[in-house]
Every structure is written in C-alpha cells, then in structure tokens.
Enzyme design. Structure first.
Site, short mmCIF file in Angstrom:
data_model
loop_
_atom_site.label_atom_id
_atom_site.label_comp_id
_atom_site.label_asym_id
_atom_site.label_seq_id
_atom_site.Cartn_x
_atom_site.Cartn_y
_atom_site.Cartn_z
N ASP A 135 0.85 -1.19 0.00
CA ASP A 135 0.00 0.00 0.00
C ASP A 135 0.88 1.24 0.00
O ASP A 135 1.64 1.47 0.95
CB ASP A 135 -0.92 -0.02 1.22
CG ASP A 135 -2.08 0.97 1.08
OD1 ASP A 135 -2.30 1.47 -0.05
OD2 ASP A 135 -2.75 1.24 2.09
N HIS A 142 -3.58 14.00 0.21
CA HIS A 142 -3.92 13.15 1.36
C HIS A 142 -2.82 13.20 2.42
O HIS A 142 -3.10 13.38 3.61
CB HIS A 142 -4.14 11.70 0.88
CG HIS A 142 -4.34 10.72 2.01
ND1 HIS A 142 -5.46 10.72 2.81
CD2 HIS A 142 -3.54 9.72 2.47
CE1 HIS A 142 -5.35 9.76 3.72
NE2 HIS A 142 -4.19 9.13 3.54
N GLU A 207 -10.99 4.07 2.57
CA GLU A 207 -9.97 4.81 1.83
C GLU A 207 -10.18 4.54 0.35
O GLU A 207 -10.15 3.39 -0.08
CB GLU A 207 -8.55 4.40 2.26
CG GLU A 207 -8.17 4.94 3.63
CD GLU A 207 -6.70 4.74 3.98
OE1 GLU A 207 -6.07 3.80 3.44
OE2 GLU A 207 -6.18 5.52 4.80
N GLU A 209 -8.94 4.20 -3.11
CA GLU A 209 -7.65 3.96 -3.74
C GLU A 209 -7.87 3.25 -5.07
O GLU A 209 -8.96 2.74 -5.35
CB GLU A 209 -6.76 3.07 -2.84
CG GLU A 209 -6.59 3.60 -1.44
CD GLU A 209 -5.44 2.95 -0.68
OE1 GLU A 209 -4.56 2.33 -1.32
OE2 GLU A 209 -5.43 3.05 0.56
N ASP A 241 -9.55 0.52 0.98
CA ASP A 241 -8.65 0.03 2.03
C ASP A 241 -9.22 0.47 3.39
O ASP A 241 -8.81 1.48 3.95
CB ASP A 241 -7.25 0.61 1.80
CG ASP A 241 -6.22 -0.01 2.72
OD1 ASP A 241 -6.38 -1.18 3.08
OD2 ASP A 241 -5.25 0.69 3.06
N ARG A 245 -9.32 4.08 12.44
CA ARG A 245 -8.41 5.18 12.76
C ARG A 245 -7.94 5.18 14.21
O ARG A 245 -6.83 5.59 14.52
CB ARG A 245 -9.09 6.53 12.45
CG ARG A 245 -9.51 6.70 11.00
CD ARG A 245 -8.35 6.59 10.05
NE ARG A 245 -8.76 6.80 8.67
CZ ARG A 245 -7.96 6.58 7.63
NH1 ARG A 245 -6.72 6.15 7.81
NH2 ARG A 245 -8.41 6.77 6.41
N GLN A 248 -5.39 2.42 14.55
CA GLN A 248 -4.21 2.85 13.78
C GLN A 248 -3.40 3.90 14.54
O GLN A 248 -2.16 3.83 14.62
CB GLN A 248 -4.68 3.43 12.43
CG GLN A 248 -3.55 3.87 11.51
CD GLN A 248 -4.08 4.56 10.23
OE1 GLN A 248 -5.28 4.59 9.99
NE2 GLN A 248 -3.18 5.09 9.44
N LYS A 261 -5.47 -1.72 9.75
CA LYS A 261 -5.65 -1.82 8.29
C LYS A 261 -5.90 -3.25 7.83
O LYS A 261 -6.51 -3.47 6.80
CB LYS A 261 -4.37 -1.35 7.58
CG LYS A 261 -3.98 0.07 7.85
CD LYS A 261 -4.81 1.00 7.02
CE LYS A 261 -4.25 2.41 7.11
NZ LYS A 261 -4.97 3.30 6.20
N THR A 265 -9.57 -5.41 3.00
CA THR A 265 -9.37 -4.52 1.86
C THR A 265 -10.24 -5.05 0.73
O THR A 265 -10.13 -6.23 0.38
CB THR A 265 -7.89 -4.52 1.41
OG1 THR A 265 -7.07 -4.13 2.51
CG2 THR A 265 -7.66 -3.58 0.24
N GLU A 372 -10.48 12.75 6.45
CA GLU A 372 -10.29 14.08 5.88
C GLU A 372 -11.62 14.82 5.68
O GLU A 372 -11.71 16.01 5.96
CB GLU A 372 -9.57 13.98 4.53
CG GLU A 372 -8.16 13.44 4.63
CD GLU A 372 -7.68 12.93 3.29
OE1 GLU A 372 -7.92 11.73 2.99
OE2 GLU A 372 -7.06 13.71 2.54
#
Ligand code: CA
Length: 425
Positions: A135, A142, A207, A209, A241, A245, A248, A261, A265, A372
C-alpha cells in the site's frame, strides 16, 4: 492505439451510452453462473458476461499464442496475467473482432447461449490470487491533510515524501471482492484520558484507492525500470482500504499501520487493462524537486479517471455522493511505484497488488477518506436524510466507482462496495 480503440466501433451486444463496458473496454474477471458450474475467466460487454473458457474450447483462440495454454479455464486470472502484454493485446484484438457488429461468427452461432450470461445470472469472485499487497501513500493532498491533522501545518509532509513513493507492506489474506460484508474490527486504542483500552473501533473509515496488478514479475536481485514498468502491469482495479483510525493511531509508531488496516481490503471484480485506458492517458502533477534518476519518467504517466464515493445508511433509501476526485491527482505514478519497489532487487510476482494510497484532490469535497472529509471527526458530514456522519456506523454501505469518458464512450471500472456489520464486542 489500434482498431480496438476506434470510437465508432460498436458491438452486436447492445450497450447503453452510460455503460461502463463498451466494446472498447473489454476488462477481465472471474465468474461462475449462479445456476452452478466451474469458475472461468470472463470479459463483459454491456450487461453480458462472456465466458472465455467456452470460447477457447470452441476454437476461437486457435492460431493465437493463447492456443493450448488453457489460461481461461482457471479460477483466477494469474495464469493469463503471467503471459505478458503481447498475449493480453492479442486476446483483446480477438475479442474486439469477434464481438464487433458486423462479425456474425458467434452472433449467429448455436453456441452463443453457452458463452453469454446476463450479469444478473452470475457471481463475480475475487479475480486474482494476490500473493503480496503493498500500500503506497502517493497522494500529496492526502499526505498533507493527514500531516496537518497529526503534526501541524509546519510539518505536514515528512522530509522523505517528495523524494520517494512511501509505502508499507499490507496483508493479502484479507483482500475480498466487492459485495463482501465488513465486520467492524476490535482492538486496542487510547481512551480520552490516555489509558489503553480494548473494544470495537469507533472510527471506522474507508480509503478511496486504485490498485495496479502485476503481470510478469522480476527475479530476485533484478530491477524493473520506469521505462519497463508498464509491461509488468496487467491492469487496474478500484480499492477500498478499510481503516480503523483509533486502532491505527495508537499502534502505528514506529513501524507503521498494522491491525488498523489488516482486517479487510475490498477490490472491484473487473480488472481494466492499461490497453483500455490508453485513450485517457494524461500528465500527473509536476514533480518538484526533480526525483532521483531511477525515478525519472517522460511523457504522460497518469490517467484521467473520475472517481466517486457514495454512502448509504441503514435508515435511508438514498445514496449520498460524499467525494468526487480523479486518479490524475496522484503525485507518484504507478511506473515510479513499481521502479521504486524493485530498485533494491525485491522480486514482485504475478498477482501482486500495488495500491495507490488514498486519492484525495485539492478541494474539500474531493477527499478520499472520512478522516479528511470530517477533518478528524471535527466537521460532521450532513446527509440528505438529515443524518450526520464523522465515521462509519453499523450497516452503512460505501460504494466507490470510477470511469473515463470521451466524446464517444465511457470506460468504467464498475464498483467496489461493502457494508459494515456489527463487531462481536
Ligand atoms: Ca491505504
């Protein structure tokens, strides 16, 4: 580009103008009929999935390099992916000819019904056996947003970020196909009074991606240059993904993300080839400072791919679009990621997944994560049914879609979707 990109080309299979799958796309996936049967490699035009294994056994790939390889009679794309770009291009050309509107060979054949399946009559499965999953962290917007939240405006980007495509090694065993439910993970995190506690994540996020899938790899001790990199990329998929948080944040120093994480996925079932994306090639952001020579590229190294994220809650019939962005915002290109990954002699293998990292754009409605969009939970998002979200609730569904558009047709990725189910806690 060649005749398979001709904007005037039409198929004898009907295709709506907003379909993701015109005859110019011809992506690859793996399916099984809902009525039963083995997994086979397939493509799709409009709403019809096309069984390439049945085509092969009826001689439609004879006199080609595909003859006798049996790569379509497989439960994954790996064998086909390992053949390399010449074989991928040859397959695309054969399919483009066979399904073009003036070709009656299959259209008027009695085996047509054995080859075509309506999309509602099939199950799409994980298309690739992914050995290793890397990843990256290649969106400057970002990385800057996350840096601002956690380190402040002054130190938003780490000193290495503009010099190399930062990445970590992810977990491939928990890669799942679109439509798979995502169970809310539990783990260790800090409480408000800064003591560690165990429980289910309260900051579950997506996420946005994209992932590149490796075709032929490289042998240990050898490198792949930026110039060679495209011959090693079979195609692209959409990637979500999923990220916890709170887990993490507590675990990530000093070795990077781990359990926050690795619980899941999701990827989309259709792999869109670089060949199909060729008409949508564009330049990425200007790179300043100039990268070291082994990361040099020339020409157009990105693609103009519109990306959209929508959220649906358990209490709503509506979906709300919560993010609009574009693949072209990525600072580090896929070719640079591949060259960097192998520059130490690390061997990549067929089926490896290289995800881009969260793709955020410059405006606040183009951020590719709730972290975000809600600015670390301080600015809740308002949904059309008056609910608010900072992070994901149980039974929320996230769907990511992507497409390229020109004057004549759309080359789309379909979607990658997943719904949150409650934790065991
Ligand atoms: Ca990620």
């Amino acid at each position: 580009m060649d005749e398979t990109h001709n904007p005037d080309l039409k198929s004898w299979i009907e295709v709506n103008s907003d379909s993701h799958f015109p005859i110019q796309n011809l992506p690859f996936g793996v399916f099984r009929p809902i009525s039963g049967g083995d997994l086979h490699v397939c493509t799709i035009i409009g709403d019809f999935v096309i069984d390439l294994s049945i085509l092969d056994s009826n001689g439609f790939f004879s006199n080609s390099n595909l003859q006798d390889t049996l790569v379509f009679d497989e439960p994954t794309l790996n064998a086909f992916m390992s053949l390399g770009r010449a074989s991928w291009k040859e397959t695309r050309l054969i399919l483009s000819n066979l399904f073009s509107e003036d070709n009656s060979e299959l259209r008027d054949s009695k085996i047509r019904g054995d080859v075509l399946f309506h999309i509602s009559d099939v199950e799409m499965v994980l298309p690739v056996d992914v050995g290793d999953y890397t990843d990256f962290y290649s969106s400057k917007e970002h990385a800057t947003n996350v840096g601002k939240m956690f380190r402040g405006e002054e130190n938003a980007l780490m000193p290495n970020w503009l010099h190399l495509p930062v990445a970590y090694h992810g977990r491939s065993s928990s890669i799942v196909v679109s439509g798979t439910d995502i169970k809310r993970p539990s783990g260790q995190m800090l409480t408000k009074d800064s003591t560690p506690s165990f429980g289910s994540s309260n900051r579950l996020d997506f996420e946005l991606e994209m992932g590149a899938l490796v075709g032929p790899g490289n042998t240990l001790g050898n490198t792949i240059s930026t110039q060679e990199a495209e011959n090693h990329i079979f195609g692209l998929v959409l990637v979500n993904d999923w990220s916890a948080r709170d887990i993490q944040k507590w675990e990530y120093q000093p070795l990077g993300p781990f359990l926050g994480k690795s619980f899941a996925t999701s990827i989309s079932p259709w792999v869109i080839t670089l060949e199909a994306l060729e008409p949508f090639r564009c330049s990425g952001p200007k790179q300043d400072p100039k990268p070291l020579p082994y990361l040099n590229t020339s020409g157009k190294n990105s693609y103009d791919i519109n990306l959209e994220v929508s959220l649906q809650t358990a209490n709503s019939d509506n979906t709300d679009v919560i993010c609009n962005t574009n693949f072209k915002h990525l600072y580090w290109s896929m070719t640079q990621q591949l060259a960097h990954h192998t520059v130490n002699g690390c061997n990549l293998r067929t089926g490896d997944l290289l995800a881009s990292g969260t793709i955020s754009g410059p405006s606040s409605d183009s951020y590719g994560s709730l972290l975000e969009l809600s600015w670390n939970g301080t600015k809740p998002i308002n949904l059309s049914n008056n609910e608010k979200r900072t992070f994901l609730d149980d039974y929320d569904s996230i769907s990511i879609t992507g497409w390229c558009q020109n004057d004549s047709y759309r080359v789309g990725f379909g979607a990658v979707s997943g719904q949150i189910t409650p934790s065991d806690e």
